[in-house]
Scaffold this motif. Structure first.
Motif, mmCIF file in Angstrom:
data_model
loop_
_atom_site.group_PDB
_atom_site.id
_atom_site.type_symbol
_atom_site.label_atom_id
_atom_site.label_comp_id
_atom_site.label_asym_id
_atom_site.label_seq_id
_atom_site.Cartn_x
_atom_site.Cartn_y
_atom_site.Cartn_z
ATOM 1 N N GLN A 394 0.826 -1.203 0.000
ATOM 2 C CA GLN A 394 0.000 0.000 0.000
ATOM 3 C C GLN A 394 0.861 1.255 0.000
ATOM 4 O OE1 GLN A 394 -2.114 -0.095 3.730
ATOM 5 N NE2 GLN A 394 -0.315 0.392 4.939
ATOM 6 N N LEU A 496 -3.969 3.064 0.152
ATOM 7 C CA LEU A 496 -4.321 2.599 -1.182
ATOM 8 C C LEU A 496 -3.471 1.379 -1.522
ATOM 9 C CD1 LEU A 496 -4.584 6.018 -3.066
ATOM 10 C CD2 LEU A 496 -6.271 4.861 -1.642
ATOM 11 N N ASN A 502 -11.017 -4.392 -1.773
ATOM 12 C CA ASN A 502 -11.440 -3.155 -1.120
ATOM 13 C C ASN A 502 -10.552 -1.988 -1.556
ATOM 14 O OD1 ASN A 502 -13.402 -4.565 0.362
ATOM 15 N ND2 ASN A 502 -11.905 -5.117 1.919
ATOM 16 N N PHE A 503 -11.225 -0.908 -1.980
ATOM 17 C CA PHE A 503 -10.513 0.297 -2.386
ATOM 18 C C PHE A 503 -11.387 1.486 -2.016
ATOM 19 C CE2 PHE A 503 -8.506 3.291 -5.443
ATOM 20 C CZ PHE A 503 -7.179 3.073 -5.096
ATOM 21 N N ARG A 511 -5.453 1.587 -10.404
ATOM 22 C CA ARG A 511 -4.939 2.100 -9.140
ATOM 23 C C ARG A 511 -3.557 2.729 -9.317
ATOM 24 N NH1 ARG A 511 -6.825 -2.477 -4.666
ATOM 25 N NH2 ARG A 511 -8.936 -2.799 -5.507
ATOM 26 N N ASN A 572 -8.466 -4.086 5.677
ATOM 27 C CA ASN A 572 -8.539 -3.960 4.228
ATOM 28 C C ASN A 572 -9.246 -5.139 3.572
ATOM 29 O OD1 ASN A 572 -6.926 -4.823 1.531
ATOM 30 N ND2 ASN A 572 -7.169 -2.580 1.595
#
Length: 812
Positions: A394, A496, A502-503, A511, A572
């Motif tokens: 992330q 992120l 999951n976002f 992304r 997450n």
């Protein structure tokens, strides 16, 4: 006519005067000759031989029959005697004297108690007319269970005049005092409001919801009982005077005035209490009871003498605290310790929580195959994890985000604008291309197109309108900027991940692109977010042309790509995703080993969701065996006959905890590097918080706690009993790894020993004093009753007639 009266006015005056004088003389003399005297006989003689007249007896009964608590339950206005602060209720009934006083006089109360019991058996508590589950009995069961139990016991009694039934009556009376009718009405009114379909019962507040419709001690126990209590009080007052107790008239008057003032303050807003002060209020209450102030002071003085006699008997009991000190020295023993345990995310309750942990370790750590249960301290680089599990990598940012979706913008397009857009030549061609059913009607002017659209079925027309609104929004990109500029700004920390389900930004598919834009954006001061323009790439960012975002970057992690710690992976959802993907890959090989267990009745394979737990247990069976063996090797005595997933979950970190325990115990001063206490947790608005790196996530949580002996039963010398084992250690000694109260691994350093709660001793002494004091009162009560019986000072056979008016001038 007037002339006639003027001429003979003297004659008429003398004649009228003579008639009046003769009539007054005659009737006055007649009344004097026929005057009768109201009798006020002596109804009984007290223990000292003095007589008590019927008026005195009846006024004492009237004074004690109701009290201020009856007044509060009835409501505002006149009625119960607020000058009585609960003599019968508390000094006689609640103190336990009522059964003692009444026991020898049940025959005199039999008729009244029998009639009341019959009425109570016929009584039907309130039931809501529309929703029968809203009723008094159900409410009692939930909010006053003691009242419900006493109510059922009293109604089930067969004999009204025995000890058991009388005690049930007392229990009902006292329990109803704690949950009176007005409280019952409030609870049921609240219950009505919990259901939209239930209409409020308009009669609820007007109904008498008092239990059995009783409002006073006389209602509950009968007039004979109140008479008995009154005579007992009068006689006890005589005994108190003989023993040297003194209560002055001034003291009794002051106490009455205090009661009057308390009630006046409570009811002064009532429209029925129109008096300038508590003195007038008290005078009106005495007038309504036909009792003069002098007599009221005399009555209350007798009550205070009775109270002092009984209360001194209760307070004279001394309880030696030594016996409780010795008992508490053992049963109340407690030890203060520093307890060390892993953070909550590593306290596994079931097999799946442990399996998530295992796949996470496999993904981010370099594990030692010789010690699979160890907590690893060597980890893969972020680039290595990125190649195999991007969902665990992330980047973190502090962002100010405002958002809008296209549906919100489409609401700005009216029906007229939508229809006008649809019939224009250029746009009609777009509709034909999108909706083939319009091709047959591709010719014609705008009015014909209106008719074509109007004749379509509703579903097709709705789809065409939705397409048109979306196209209109697309033609007005300025709407997006305007709406984003006016939208509420959310400031927060965003993690992120490069992969996973999951976002935080809905609609974003690339992304890497968004992360690149965020890395290239200028850092904005959090204090100026309302007045700063976003970078062009982030002013109206969208990944699907449906969801739009205006993003300001306030802070970003200098570390760049970061591997998630286990807590972040749980939040997450990456840990669950990793486990499910692993089981999906392993299912094929596992089911081939035992096909029958994984086939349906028709021969098809069961879906993974149907057998996920079974597949997981098969895949992680070697891990379960390793945890099971480690537990047995280190002295565990509560293992199942074979390893299970849930058992292994609870004991998964025991091996790692033993190593941490040895490190902390070897050098407590240097243990700061092993504790979460060494990691700052300050958070600044608009800035990133410090996170726990995967290399630090095994740091322990230290907590001071008190372990009490009374929490544990039996022999504590075996460490398998849990934290109770700490009571067997010495100050300064380290415990082995134990099972904490929540079932997970911890160890502790013993600090000090003591008693769990210093207030326990005081509470125990007070409880014993209350019990022994009540018993002392009952013993004194029996002695007094025996003396009254010998002196024939209790007489319940008097006629229950109307009492004569008060004789002294204060009665008016």
């Amino acid at each position: 006519m007037l002339q006639f009266f003027r001429r003979y006015q003297k004659i008429l005056f003398f004649f009228t005067t003579g008639v009046i004088a003769i009539s007054f003389s005659f009737f006055g003399s007649y009344s004097a000759m026929n005057e009768t005297t109201i009798e006020d006989p002596v109804v009984f003689y007290t223990v000292d031989g003095s007589g008590v007249k019927r008026s005195e007896m009846e006024q004492m009964i009237l004074f004690l029959a109701t009290d201020v608590y009856d007044k509060q339950s009835v409501g505002w206005g006149w009625g119960p005697n607020f000058l009585n602060d609960g003599v019968v209720r508390y000094d006689i009934v609640a103190s336990g004297l009522a059964p003692v006083i009444a026991e020898k006089y049940f025959p005199a109360m039999k008729e009244e108690l029998n009639s009341r019991l019959q009425k109570e058996k016929r009584f039907r508590p309130y039931i809501h007319p529309q929703a029968r589950f809203i009723n008094a009995e159900m409410t009692w069961s939930h909010f006053a269970p003691e009242l419900k139990a006493s109510y059922d016991a009293l109604r089930a009694s067969a004999n009204a005049v025995n000890k058991e039934t009388f005690q049930h009556r007392i229990d009902c009376y006292l329990a109803e005092s704690q949950f009176p009718g007005y409280a019952l009405a409030q609870v049921m009114r609240y219950q009505e409001g919990q259901y939209d379909w239930v209409q409020a019962d308009p009669t609820l507040t007007q109904q008498d919801l008092a239990l059995f419709h009783y409002h006073s001690a006389e209602d509950w126990f009968g007039r004979a009982f109140v008479r008995l209590c009154s005579q007992f009080v009068i006689n006890a007052a005589k005994v108190a005077e003989e023993r040297g107790y003194v209560v002055t008239k001034e003291e009794a008057l002051a106490d009455l005035m205090r009661h009057a003032n308390d009630s006046y303050q409570y009811e002064q807003s009532s429209p029925e209490v129109a008096y300038s002060g508590s003195n007038d209020y008290m005078a009106e209450q005495l007038r309504r009871m036909n009792i003069g102030r002098t007599r009221a002071v005399k009555l209350w003085r007798q009550v205070l003498l009775f109270r002092r006699l009984m209360n001194d008997a209760r307070d004279s009991v001394f309880v030696d605290p030594l016996v409780y000190e010795q008992m508490l020295a053992f049963s109340g023993a407690a030890v203060t310790v520093d307890e060390y345990c892993l953070p909550e995310e590593f306290r596994f309750d079931n097999a799946r929580s442990m399996h998530r942990f295992e796949v996470y370790l496999d993904a981010i750590a370099e594990r030692d195959p010789k010690d699979p249960l160890a907590l690893p301290h060597r980890f893969k680089s972020s680039s290595e994890v990125m190649r195999s599990n991007p969902a665990l990598v992330q980047r973190r940012y502090a962002l100010a985000v405002s958002s809008v979706d296209k549906e919100h913008l489409e609401a700005r397009v009216g029906v007229r604008d939508t229809w006008n857009w649809e019939v224009m030549d250029l746009n009609w061609a777009k509709l034909i291309a999108e909706f083939p059913e319009l091709r047959a009607a591709s010719t014609g002017d705008e009015s014909q197109r209106y008719n074509i659209l109007a004749n379509l079925d509703p579903n097709t027309r709705n789809r065409i309108d939705a397409f048109a609104r979306a196209a209109i929004v697309k033609e007005h990109p300025e709407w997006i900027s305007e709406t984003l500029g006016a939208a509420k700004i959310q400031v927060g920390e965003y993690s992120l991940a490069y992969g996973g389900k999951n976002f935080p930004f809905e609609g974003v598919t690339d992304r890497h692109e968004l992360i690149a834009f965020l890395d290239g954006a200028n850092i904005v001061d959090p204090a100026h977010i309302e007045h700063v323009d976003a970078d062009a790439s982030l002013a109206a960012y969208t990944g699907d042309e449906t969801h739009y975002y205006r993003i300001l970057v306030l802070d970003r992690s200098s570390a760049g790509d970061e591997i998630m710690n286990f807590s972040e992976a749980l939040v997450n959802g990456a840990a669950d995703e990793l486990l499910d993907n692993l089981l999906k890959k392993a299912y094929g090989a596992i089911r081939e080993k035992d096909p029958e267990s994984y086939r349906q009745a028709d021969g098809r394979w069961k879906t993974l969701n149907d057998v996920k737990a079974k597949v997981a247990n098969e895949y992680f069976a070697p891990l379960h065996q390793q945890v099971y063996s480690d537990y047995l090797v280190h002295g565990g005595k509560k293992a199942p006959t074979e390893p299970t997933g849930d058992f292994s979950a609870v004991h998964r970190v025991d091996a790692g905890m033993r190593l941490l325990r040895d490190q902390v115990a070897a050098s407590p001063e240097a243990a700061i590097d092993l504790l979460r206490e060494g990691i700052p947790t300050d958070v600044t608005y608009g800035k990133l918080s410090l996170r726990i790196d995967p290399t630090d996530q095994w740091r322990l949580v230290k907590e001071e706690r008190v372990v009490e002996r009374n929490q544990y039963d039996g022999d504590l010398s075996n460490s398998s009993v849990g934290l109770g084992y700490l009571l067997t250690l010495k100050e300064g000694e380290w415990s082995p790894v134990l099972r904490s109260d929540d079932g997970h691994a911890s160890f502790a350093l013993v600090r000090t020993f003591g008693i769990s709660n210093s207030d326990v001793l005081k509470k125990k002494v007070e409880e014993a004093g209350m019990l022994l004091g009540a018993e002392a009162q009952q013993i004194l009560c029996r002695e007094l009753l025996e003396g009254f019986r010998v002196a024939d000072a209790i007489d319940l056979t008097v006629e229950d007639d109307e009492a004569p008016a008060e004789a002294d001038e204060d009665a008016v």
